[in-house]
Scaffold this motif. Structure first.
Motif, PDB file in Angstrom:
ATOM      1  N   TYR A   1       0.946  -1.308  -0.036  1.00  0.00           N
ATOM      2  CA  TYR A   1       0.015  -0.095  -0.071  1.00  0.00           C
ATOM      3  C   TYR A   1       1.078   1.397  -0.017  1.00  0.00           C
ATOM      4  O   TYR A   1       2.145   1.197   0.292  1.00  0.00           O
ATOM      5  N   ASP A   2       0.274   2.447  -0.565  1.00  0.00           N
ATOM      6  CA  ASP A   2       0.946   3.719  -0.364  1.00  0.00           C
ATOM      7  C   ASP A   2       0.247   4.494   0.676  1.00  0.00           C
ATOM      8  O   ASP A   2      -0.666   3.999   1.375  1.00  0.00           O
ATOM      9  N   GLN A   3       0.978   5.712   0.988  1.00  0.00           N
ATOM     10  CA  GLN A   3       0.483   6.500   1.824  1.00  0.00           C
ATOM     11  C   GLN A   3      -0.573   7.442   1.108  1.00  0.00           C
ATOM     12  O   GLN A   3      -0.730   7.302  -0.318  1.00  0.00           O
TER      13      GLN A   3
ATOM     14  N   GLY B   1      -0.307   9.392  -2.403  1.00  0.00           N
ATOM     15  CA  GLY B   1      -0.520   8.619  -3.612  1.00  0.00           C
ATOM     16  C   GLY B   1       0.560   8.625  -4.434  1.00  0.00           C
ATOM     17  O   GLY B   1       0.794   9.298  -5.517  1.00  0.00           O
ATOM     18  N   THR B   2       1.741   8.357  -3.999  1.00  0.00           N
ATOM     19  CA  THR B   2       2.984   8.496  -4.565  1.00  0.00           C
ATOM     20  C   THR B   2       3.199   7.445  -6.030  1.00  0.00           C
ATOM     21  O   THR B   2       4.077   7.376  -6.625  1.00  0.00           O
TER      22      THR B   2
ATOM     23  N   GLY C   1       3.882   4.450  -5.594  1.00  0.00           N
ATOM     24  CA  GLY C   1       5.283   3.646  -5.227  1.00  0.00           C
ATOM     25  C   GLY C   1       4.572   1.993  -5.197  1.00  0.00           C
ATOM     26  O   GLY C   1       5.177   1.171  -5.540  1.00  0.00           O
ATOM     27  N   SER C   2       3.568   2.101  -4.508  1.00  0.00           N
ATOM     28  CA  SER C   2       2.640   0.465  -4.468  1.00  0.00           C
ATOM     29  C   SER C   2       2.600   0.106  -5.929  1.00  0.00           C
ATOM     30  O   SER C   2       3.035  -1.198  -6.139  1.00  0.00           O
ATOM     31  N   TYR C   3       2.219   0.848  -6.819  1.00  0.00           N
ATOM     32  CA  TYR C   3       2.029   0.156  -8.182  1.00  0.00           C
ATOM     33  C   TYR C   3       3.544  -0.038  -8.858  1.00  0.00           C
ATOM     34  O   TYR C   3       3.607  -1.488  -9.506  1.00  0.00           O
TER      35      TYR C   3
ATOM     36  N   THR D   1       6.136  -1.230  -7.205  1.00  0.00           N
ATOM     37  CA  THR D   1       6.468  -2.310  -6.435  1.00  0.00           C
ATOM     38  C   THR D   1       5.826  -3.501  -6.932  1.00  0.00           C
ATOM     39  O   THR D   1       6.259  -4.689  -7.216  1.00  0.00           O
TER      40      THR D   1
ATOM     41  N   ILE E   1      -2.471  -5.003  -4.271  1.00  0.00           N
ATOM     42  CA  ILE E   1      -2.526  -3.292  -3.608  1.00  0.00           C
ATOM     43  C   ILE E   1      -3.601  -3.332  -2.618  1.00  0.00           C
ATOM     44  O   ILE E   1      -4.911  -3.440  -3.237  1.00  0.00           O
TER      45      ILE E   1
ATOM     46  N   GLY F   1      -5.081   2.589   1.458  1.00  0.00           N
ATOM     47  CA  GLY F   1      -3.844   2.568   2.519  1.00  0.00           C
ATOM     48  C   GLY F   1      -4.323   1.954   3.777  1.00  0.00           C
ATOM     49  O   GLY F   1      -5.499   1.532   3.902  1.00  0.00           O
TER      50      GLY F   1
END
Length: 70
Positions: free
Chosen positions: A26-28, A31-32, A34-36, A38, A52, A56
């Motif tokens: 998950y991301d903070q 919405g950076t 980063g999870s996508y 990863t 995902i 969050g």
């Protein structure tokens, strides 16, 4: 920059992740994305059971769900 397989597998080994594990990322709320990234990298190296957590971890706890390590 694309991480090498040695880097990805090294981190996964350090975290105790195996190819057939269910992995939830998950991301903070910012919405950076980063999870996508990863998810994409892990799947490219054979970790196919990656998901995902949309909303969050804060939203997960707000709905009353627990987190179980391991």
């Amino acid at each position: 920059m694309w991480p090498s397989s040695e880097v990805v597998t090294g981190w996964c080994k350090l975290l105790g992740l195996k190819l057939d594990d269910e992995i939830v990322i998950y991301d903070q709320p910012s919405g950076t994305l980063g999870s996508y990234w990863t998810l994409f990298v892990l799947r490219a190296y054979g970790y196919l059971n990656v998901k995902i957590l949309v909303g969050g971890i804060a939203q997960w706890f707000a709905k009353g769900f627990d987190v179980v390590p391991g």
